[in-house]
Scaffold this active site. Structure first.
Site, PDB file in Angstrom:
ATOM      1  N   CYS A  92      30.396  80.240 -54.347  1.00  0.00           N
ATOM      2  CA  CYS A  92      31.112  80.942 -54.191  1.00  0.00           C
ATOM      3  C   CYS A  92      31.702  81.384 -52.399  1.00  0.00           C
ATOM      4  O   CYS A  92      30.567  81.447 -52.002  1.00  0.00           O
ATOM      5  CB  CYS A  92      31.297  81.715 -55.031  1.00  0.00           C
ATOM      6  SG  CYS A  92      32.612  83.107 -54.639  1.00  0.00           S
ATOM      7  N   LEU A  93      32.419  81.095 -52.078  1.00  0.00           N
ATOM      8  CA  LEU A  93      33.026  81.050 -50.820  1.00  0.00           C
ATOM      9  C   LEU A  93      32.374  82.785 -50.409  1.00  0.00           C
ATOM     10  O   LEU A  93      32.358  82.748 -49.674  1.00  0.00           O
ATOM     11  CB  LEU A  93      34.451  80.782 -50.711  1.00  0.00           C
ATOM     12  CG  LEU A  93      34.848  78.978 -50.707  1.00  0.00           C
ATOM     13  CD1 LEU A  93      36.395  79.827 -50.746  1.00  0.00           C
ATOM     14  CD2 LEU A  93      34.119  78.934 -49.884  1.00  0.00           C
ATOM     15  N   GLU A 135      36.766  82.384 -61.285  1.00  0.00           N
ATOM     16  CA  GLU A 135      38.068  82.895 -60.854  1.00  0.00           C
ATOM     17  C   GLU A 135      38.702  83.686 -61.328  1.00  0.00           C
ATOM     18  O   GLU A 135      38.845  85.058 -60.209  1.00  0.00           O
ATOM     19  CB  GLU A 135      38.995  81.270 -59.739  1.00  0.00           C
ATOM     20  CG  GLU A 135      38.279  80.465 -58.913  1.00  0.00           C
ATOM     21  CD  GLU A 135      37.657  81.065 -57.863  1.00  0.00           C
ATOM     22  OE1 GLU A 135      37.601  81.854 -57.749  1.00  0.00           O
ATOM     23  OE2 GLU A 135      36.949  80.347 -57.878  1.00  0.00           O
ATOM     24  N   HIS A 138      35.998  86.344 -61.190  1.00  0.00           N
ATOM     25  CA  HIS A 138      36.761  87.552 -60.022  1.00  0.00           C
ATOM     26  C   HIS A 138      37.620  88.941 -60.576  1.00  0.00           C
ATOM     27  O   HIS A 138      37.349  89.396 -59.592  1.00  0.00           O
ATOM     28  CB  HIS A 138      37.425  86.413 -59.127  1.00  0.00           C
ATOM     29  CG  HIS A 138      35.824  85.807 -57.737  1.00  0.00           C
ATOM     30  ND1 HIS A 138      35.129  86.409 -57.399  1.00  0.00           N
ATOM     31  CD2 HIS A 138      35.962  84.388 -58.013  1.00  0.00           C
ATOM     32  CE1 HIS A 138      34.214  85.558 -56.574  1.00  0.00           C
ATOM     33  NE2 HIS A 138      34.547  84.480 -56.850  1.00  0.00           N
TER      34      HIS A 138
END
Ligand code: QAP
Ligand code: CO
Length: 168
Positions: A92-93, A135, A138
């Site tokens: 994950c960034l 995503e 998130h």
């Protein structure tokens, strides 16, 4: 276009639940473009608006080798198509430098609006299915480290806090 700053675990802003987009505007189209630029620059395969501190239900993904398949999802809704579970080593960034195995349903359908506000639906398997589920998590304030053991998660938290302190 502009590169955006990415929040890092354990930033509490990553725990906010994003609100639906009620209308695509020029400003939000620009945000989508900036999110693609930020993701490609990283480089990454997926980015949620939550990660750039915008708490709206917007995700960008490109799992192609050559940045040729940009997908923007506004207000994505996931339906599980296959109860079979697959494992994938996720990163994950917002959790830079750490990868852990996560189990998720292998096949999903996603309904969303595209960058112009037009509805579309796709079925996804493999990396794309993993990425979409990661995503959308998130947008609900959830991170892949929530699926691993508390011991591993706390180790990752300590290491990231240390490198964040060094940079500050
Ligand atoms: C989510 O993650 C994902 O640790 C997208 O140092 C990940 O693009 C979906 C990245 C895996 C499916 C499988 C991570 C870049 C990028 C790092 C990313 C890093 C630099 C993560
Ligand atoms: Co992520």
């Amino acid at each position: 276009m502009a590169k955006l700053e990415i929040l890092e675990f354990p930033d509490p802003r990553l725990r906010e639940v994003a609100k639906p987009v009620d209308k695509m505007t020029d400003e939000l189209t620009r945000l989508v473009d900036d999110m693609f630029e930020t993701m490609y620059d990283a480089p990454g395969v997926g980015l949620a608006a939550t990660q750039v501190n915008v708490h709206k239900r917007i995700v960008v993904i490109d799992v192609s080798e050559d940045q040729s398949e940009p997908l923007a999802f506004i207000n994505p809704e996931i339906e599980i198509l296959d109860e079979e579970i697959h494992q994938y080593d996720e990163g994950c960034l917002s959790v830079p430098g750490f990868y852990e195995t996560v189990e998720r349903p292998r096949k999903v359908r996603v309904k969303a609006l595209d960058k112009h506000g037009e509805p579309f639906a796709i079925e996804a398997e493999g990396l794309l299915a993993v990425c979409i589920q990661h995503e959308v998590d998130h947008l609900n304030g959830k991170l892949f480290v929530d699926y691993i053991s508390p011991l591993k998660r706390n180790r990752i938290r300590s290491k990231l806090e240390k490198s964040q302190r060094k940079r500050a």
